[in-house]
Design a protein around this motif. Sequence first.
Motif, mmCIF file in Angstrom:
data_model
loop_
_atom_site.group_PDB
_atom_site.id
_atom_site.type_symbol
_atom_site.label_atom_id
_atom_site.label_comp_id
_atom_site.label_asym_id
_atom_site.label_seq_id
_atom_site.Cartn_x
_atom_site.Cartn_y
_atom_site.Cartn_z
ATOM 1 N N SER A 1 0.825 -1.209 0.000
ATOM 2 C CA SER A 1 0.000 0.000 0.000
ATOM 3 C C SER A 1 0.861 1.262 0.000
ATOM 4 O O SER A 1 0.436 2.294 -0.506
ATOM 5 C CB SER A 1 -0.951 0.004 1.190
ATOM 6 O OG SER A 1 -0.219 0.085 2.398
ATOM 7 N N VAL A 2 2.085 1.175 0.549
ATOM 8 C CA VAL A 2 2.962 2.341 0.558
ATOM 9 C C VAL A 2 3.344 2.715 -0.875
ATOM 10 O O VAL A 2 3.393 3.895 -1.225
ATOM 11 C CB VAL A 2 4.205 2.106 1.446
ATOM 12 C CG1 VAL A 2 5.101 1.008 0.903
ATOM 13 C CG2 VAL A 2 5.000 3.387 1.581
ATOM 14 N N LEU A 3 3.588 1.741 -1.724
ATOM 15 C CA LEU A 3 3.926 2.011 -3.126
ATOM 16 C C LEU A 3 2.764 2.657 -3.856
ATOM 17 O O LEU A 3 2.922 3.645 -4.568
ATOM 18 C CB LEU A 3 4.330 0.722 -3.841
ATOM 19 C CG LEU A 3 5.640 0.076 -3.410
ATOM 20 C CD1 LEU A 3 5.802 -1.277 -4.085
ATOM 21 C CD2 LEU A 3 6.802 0.983 -3.709
ATOM 22 N N VAL A 4 1.584 2.085 -3.660
ATOM 23 C CA VAL A 4 0.388 2.610 -4.319
ATOM 24 C C VAL A 4 0.065 4.004 -3.788
ATOM 25 O O VAL A 4 -0.289 4.901 -4.561
ATOM 26 C CB VAL A 4 -0.808 1.644 -4.113
ATOM 27 C CG1 VAL A 4 -2.089 2.234 -4.664
ATOM 28 C CG2 VAL A 4 -0.508 0.302 -4.757
ATOM 29 N N GLY A 5 0.238 4.199 -2.496
ATOM 30 C CA GLY A 5 -0.032 5.506 -1.897
ATOM 31 C C GLY A 5 0.871 6.606 -2.431
ATOM 32 O O GLY A 5 0.492 7.779 -2.458
ATOM 33 N N ASN A 6 2.071 6.244 -2.846
ATOM 34 C CA ASN A 6 3.017 7.238 -3.371
ATOM 35 C C ASN A 6 2.769 7.609 -4.825
ATOM 36 O O ASN A 6 3.246 8.642 -5.286
ATOM 37 C CB ASN A 6 4.458 6.713 -3.258
ATOM 38 C CG ASN A 6 4.947 6.695 -1.829
ATOM 39 O OD1 ASN A 6 4.397 7.347 -0.956
ATOM 40 N ND2 ASN A 6 5.996 5.943 -1.581
ATOM 41 N N VAL A 7 2.053 6.774 -5.547
ATOM 42 C CA VAL A 7 1.918 6.972 -6.990
ATOM 43 C C VAL A 7 1.309 8.330 -7.332
ATOM 44 O O VAL A 7 1.828 9.045 -8.192
ATOM 45 C CB VAL A 7 1.099 5.818 -7.626
ATOM 46 C CG1 VAL A 7 0.702 6.150 -9.057
ATOM 47 C CG2 VAL A 7 1.899 4.531 -7.575
ATOM 48 N N TRP A 8 0.237 8.716 -6.648
ATOM 49 C CA TRP A 8 -0.437 9.959 -7.021
ATOM 50 C C TRP A 8 0.447 11.170 -6.774
ATOM 51 O O TRP A 8 0.673 11.985 -7.670
ATOM 52 C CB TRP A 8 -1.763 10.125 -6.269
ATOM 53 C CG TRP A 8 -2.541 11.279 -6.836
ATOM 54 C CD1 TRP A 8 -3.439 11.213 -7.847
ATOM 55 C CD2 TRP A 8 -2.440 12.659 -6.469
ATOM 56 N NE1 TRP A 8 -3.924 12.480 -8.132
ATOM 57 C CE2 TRP A 8 -3.313 13.376 -7.296
ATOM 58 C CE3 TRP A 8 -1.698 13.348 -5.524
ATOM 59 C CZ2 TRP A 8 -3.479 14.757 -7.201
ATOM 60 C CZ3 TRP A 8 -1.851 14.730 -5.445
ATOM 61 C CH2 TRP A 8 -2.739 15.408 -6.278
ATOM 62 N N TRP A 9 0.945 11.325 -5.547
ATOM 63 C CA TRP A 9 1.703 12.549 -5.249
ATOM 64 C C TRP A 9 3.048 12.562 -5.971
ATOM 65 O O TRP A 9 3.510 13.622 -6.396
ATOM 66 C CB TRP A 9 1.854 12.790 -3.747
ATOM 67 C CG TRP A 9 2.776 11.873 -2.997
ATOM 68 C CD1 TRP A 9 2.430 10.753 -2.305
ATOM 69 C CD2 TRP A 9 4.194 12.018 -2.849
ATOM 70 N NE1 TRP A 9 3.541 10.187 -1.744
ATOM 71 C CE2 TRP A 9 4.640 10.946 -2.051
ATOM 72 C CE3 TRP A 9 5.130 12.944 -3.296
ATOM 73 C CZ2 TRP A 9 5.975 10.766 -1.700
ATOM 74 C CZ3 TRP A 9 6.463 12.763 -2.945
ATOM 75 C CH2 TRP A 9 6.875 11.700 -2.160
ATOM 76 N N MET A 10 3.668 11.392 -6.132
ATOM 77 C CA MET A 10 4.925 11.352 -6.887
ATOM 78 C C MET A 10 4.674 11.669 -8.364
ATOM 79 O O MET A 10 5.449 12.384 -8.991
ATOM 80 C CB MET A 10 5.609 9.991 -6.755
ATOM 81 C CG MET A 10 6.296 9.778 -5.447
ATOM 82 S SD MET A 10 7.187 8.203 -5.463
ATOM 83 C CE MET A 10 8.060 8.299 -3.916
ATOM 84 N N GLY A 11 3.586 11.142 -8.893
ATOM 85 C CA GLY A 11 3.236 11.434 -10.276
ATOM 86 C C GLY A 11 2.988 12.919 -10.490
ATOM 87 O O GLY A 11 3.459 13.511 -11.467
ATOM 88 N N TRP A 12 2.263 13.535 -9.562
ATOM 89 C CA TRP A 12 1.989 14.970 -9.663
ATOM 90 C C TRP A 12 3.285 15.773 -9.572
ATOM 91 O O TRP A 12 3.503 16.706 -10.343
ATOM 92 C CB TRP A 12 1.013 15.398 -8.575
ATOM 93 C CG TRP A 12 0.734 16.870 -8.568
ATOM 94 C CD1 TRP A 12 1.062 17.766 -7.600
ATOM 95 C CD2 TRP A 12 0.082 17.634 -9.591
ATOM 96 N NE1 TRP A 12 0.661 19.025 -7.945
ATOM 97 C CE2 TRP A 12 0.054 18.978 -9.176
ATOM 98 C CE3 TRP A 12 -0.474 17.309 -10.825
ATOM 99 C CZ2 TRP A 12 -0.507 19.990 -9.939
ATOM 100 C CZ3 TRP A 12 -1.027 18.324 -11.592
ATOM 101 C CH2 TRP A 12 -1.049 19.643 -11.149
#
Length: 194
Positions: A2-13
């Motif tokens: 879940s930590v990887l998935v949780g980072n996707v949005w803010w890292m992508g932005w």
Amino acid sequence: MSVLVGNVWWMGWNLVLALVPLGLSRYLFGRRSRPPWLLWTGGVVFVAFLPNAPYVLTDILHVPADMAQTNDDPWLAAAVLAQYAVLIGVGFLAYVLSLVRFERWLAGRGLSPRAVLGIDVALHALCAVGILLGRVFRFNSWDVVTDPWGLAEMLRVPQPRTVVVLVVLFAVLAGGAAVLRALPAILTRVARSV
């Protein structure tokens, strides 16, 4: 996981914002000439968004909390570290490439190497201020237009701690950019000596 998935949005932005100055530099400072009004307007937008690219360096502050969520799973920890390496690497590379394109454009307009270096140093300093405003005071690039008085108030009376942070940020940006620029020549020399 879940930590990887949780980072996707803010890292992508953050990556999208980091790539904006690179896209602007390619458009504005490419081979085709642009009208002066577009260069001035686009140049202001370029400078306003440029700190977004090296801003990702400060996202390393999130690593300890994310590593704690890996529950000592070495594969998950490696994946989290790889996620941050990509974010920071792409963002900082976009910063350096944006600067290089702008510097080449300036040199092509007849500016002396000394003048280009002065502009480069000024941009590192402005980016250090921009990173501090974003990371500590939570301002965004568009606040130059939407909240200029709030930005001015933050810059009016710097605290001693703020000055130290700015000096460190400037040193990291200028030093990191210098190392990244020198890397191809260093790798070429090493390859020839092997």
